[in-house]
Design a protein around this motif. Structure first.
Motif, short mmCIF file in Angstrom:
data_model
loop_
_atom_site.label_atom_id
_atom_site.label_comp_id
_atom_site.label_asym_id
_atom_site.label_seq_id
_atom_site.Cartn_x
_atom_site.Cartn_y
_atom_site.Cartn_z
N ASN A 216 0.81 -1.22 0.00
CA ASN A 216 0.00 0.00 0.00
C ASN A 216 0.85 1.26 0.00
O ASN A 216 0.48 2.26 -0.63
N VAL A 217 1.96 1.26 0.73
CA VAL A 217 2.77 2.47 0.78
C VAL A 217 3.50 2.70 -0.54
O VAL A 217 3.63 3.84 -1.00
N ILE A 218 3.95 1.63 -1.18
CA ILE A 218 4.62 1.76 -2.48
C ILE A 218 3.65 2.26 -3.54
O ILE A 218 3.93 3.19 -4.31
N VAL A 219 2.46 1.65 -3.59
CA VAL A 219 1.43 2.08 -4.54
C VAL A 219 0.99 3.51 -4.22
O VAL A 219 0.78 4.33 -5.12
N GLY A 220 0.87 3.82 -2.92
CA GLY A 220 0.48 5.17 -2.51
C GLY A 220 1.45 6.22 -3.01
O GLY A 220 1.04 7.28 -3.52
N PHE A 221 2.74 5.95 -2.88
CA PHE A 221 3.75 6.89 -3.39
C PHE A 221 3.64 7.03 -4.90
O PHE A 221 3.75 8.14 -5.45
N GLY A 222 3.41 5.90 -5.57
CA GLY A 222 3.25 5.95 -7.02
C GLY A 222 2.05 6.79 -7.43
O GLY A 222 2.12 7.55 -8.40
N ILE A 223 0.95 6.68 -6.68
CA ILE A 223 -0.25 7.47 -6.98
C ILE A 223 0.04 8.96 -6.79
O ILE A 223 -0.36 9.79 -7.63
N ILE A 224 0.72 9.31 -5.71
CA ILE A 224 1.05 10.72 -5.47
C ILE A 224 1.92 11.26 -6.60
O ILE A 224 1.69 12.38 -7.10
N ILE A 225 2.90 10.48 -7.03
CA ILE A 225 3.77 10.92 -8.13
C ILE A 225 2.96 11.10 -9.41
O ILE A 225 3.07 12.12 -10.10
N PHE A 226 2.14 10.11 -9.72
CA PHE A 226 1.38 10.13 -10.98
C PHE A 226 0.34 11.24 -10.99
O PHE A 226 0.17 11.95 -12.00
N VAL A 227 -0.38 11.41 -9.87
CA VAL A 227 -1.49 12.37 -9.84
C VAL A 227 -1.02 13.78 -9.51
O VAL A 227 -1.52 14.76 -10.07
N GLU A 228 -0.07 13.89 -8.59
CA GLU A 228 0.31 15.22 -8.08
C GLU A 228 1.58 15.78 -8.72
O GLU A 228 1.61 16.95 -9.13
#
Length: 430
Positions: A216-228
């Protein structure tokens, strides 16, 4: 009683922050929820529930509404009420938060919550190191490495998977503000403090060390990078920065695996051992030692829960009876290991299906997916990461039967809706 709008906003946001910062301490958090409700009742004239928020309010209150709708299915009314009482906050949060959605300081609350939680858990870890030297010595000498996170969480009456679900969201928020501070070119010392807070939150997740949290933390970081990140930085800079960042994370993880060699075993042979024994765990010699926390145990529980649920798909078995029925089914199907330890469902969707039938599983899907929907509508990486974290956590656990899971999801989802309404109103006036 009168209060200025400015003071009302400060008081309202402070109470939200106090509730969020005490998720891990149920008794203290309960007192702050009571204070929040009393505060809003005292200043009831400040509450104006927007018409466009009714559907959101009903979705957030759905777990409590289901408890009331199917209350007649309980064979023990006291246990049924205790189950309903846990989710009572899901009525107060959406009503009072959405009635005051204009007052919500969204990013300030998130930032303060993440820093306070990181600091508090770090203090708790230091306390654990001082007060539990035997556990630390066992850990340093490679003895019972699997139990470290659970013993630490239990030292302040918490549950390791629940603790890491909170810490994962905290780490994602810390990462978001690390990028945000870089974008705004904040002072060097503020940036250093944010980087330190972020790294501490990562180390805390590794210490507690539950399996789902790392994903979850790895995917979460990826989401922040991709979206933000792509919103504010050039593509080349984001790619180079992302590669450097994940390279650093891999080095930290590698160092931690060297310190805790059990992680290799845990994420490979231990987790996926005996997968040919689904529903036949009693065939394994000493299953307590070999598969108590293995994936095959959860799959065996899910298989039984699904088979049992099919016998009462329309109305389920009720909150007070569903677990008893599941344990009885373990006995009927000669799964004595599962019956002996009376395992819960370990899957929120199946748990809701057992309790409330088809309507239960539909409601919990809508409830959990609401955060993802709001994240997409507002282009918020934090909300989407929250959704992914809570969704996957509930695939392997049932956090809507726990106080901290209920309050955690109910408060933040209500805050997300408030932010969505703020953005919608801003667009309308633009």
């Amino acid at each position: 009683m009168k209060i200025s709008d400015e003071n009302h906003q400060k008081g309202f946001n402070l109470l939200l922050l106090l509730i969020a910062s005490t998720f891990l301490f149920s008794k203290l958090c309960t007192w702050f929820i009571i204070a929040f409700v009393i505060y809003n009742l005292v200043f009831f004239r400040k509450n104006t529930f927007p018409k466009q928020a009714w559907i959101f309010g009903i979705i957030i209150a759905a777990p409590f509404l289901l408890e009331i709708l199917f209350f007649w299915k309980n064979d023990n009314l006291l246990l049924g009420w205790k189950s309903a009482e846990k989710s009572l906050s899901l009525v107060f949060f959406p009503y009072f938060i959405l009635s005051n959605y204009k007052q919500i300081s969204f990013f300030k609350i998130l930032n303060a919550y993440a820093k306070i939680t990181t600091f508090v858990v770090m203090i708790l870890l230091l306390r654990f190191i001082i007060t539990e030297p035997e556990s630390i010595q066992k850990y340093l000498h490679g003895v019972h490495l699997w139990e470290m996170g659970y013993v630490f969480a239990e030292s302040f009456k918490n549950h390791a998977p629940a603790l890491n679900m909170h810490l994962t969201f905290v780490a994602v928020i810390n990462f978001y503000f690390l990028l945000d501070y870089s974008r705004q070119k904040c002072s060097r010392w503020l940036s250093i403090l944010q980087a330190f807070t972020f790294l501490i939150s990562i180390l805390l997740i590794l210490v507690v060390n539950t399996r789902m949290s790392l994903l979850n933390v790895i995917v979460g970081f990826g989401i922040i990078i991709f979206v933000e990140a792509f919103k504010y930085f050039k593509t080349q800079k984001v790619i180079i920065g992302s590669l450097s960042f994940f390279g650093l994370m891999i080095l930290i993880l590698f160092a931690f695996v060297r310190l805790n060699p059990y992680m290799k075993e845990k994420y490979s042979s231990t987790t996926f051992a005996y997968m040919d024994k689904i529903g036949k765990l009693d065939d394994i010699e000493e299953p307590e030692k070999k598969v108590f926390n293995a994936f095959v145990t959860r799959v065996s529980i899910w298989k039984s829960a699904w088979e049992l649920a099919q016998q009462s798909l329309v109305t389920g078995y009720g909150s007070s009876k569903s677990k008893t029925e599941l344990v009885n089914y373990f006995e009927q199907t000669d799964q004595h290991f599962l019956a002996k330890y009376a395992f819960p469902t370990h899957n929120q969707f199946l748990d809701s299906l057992l309790k409330f039938g088809i309507l239960g599983i539909i409601s919990v899907f809508v409830y959990i997916f609401l955060a993802g929907y709001l994240g997409i509508k507002t282009h918020s990486g934090i909300m989407i990461a929250f959704f992914f974290n809570f969704f996957t956590s509930n695939l392997v656990d049932d956090f809507l039967i726990r106080f901290d899971g209920i309050v955690f999801s109910g408060l933040w989802t209500s805050v997300f809706v408030a932010y969505y309404l703020q953005q919608k109103m801003f667009t309308a006036y633009k």
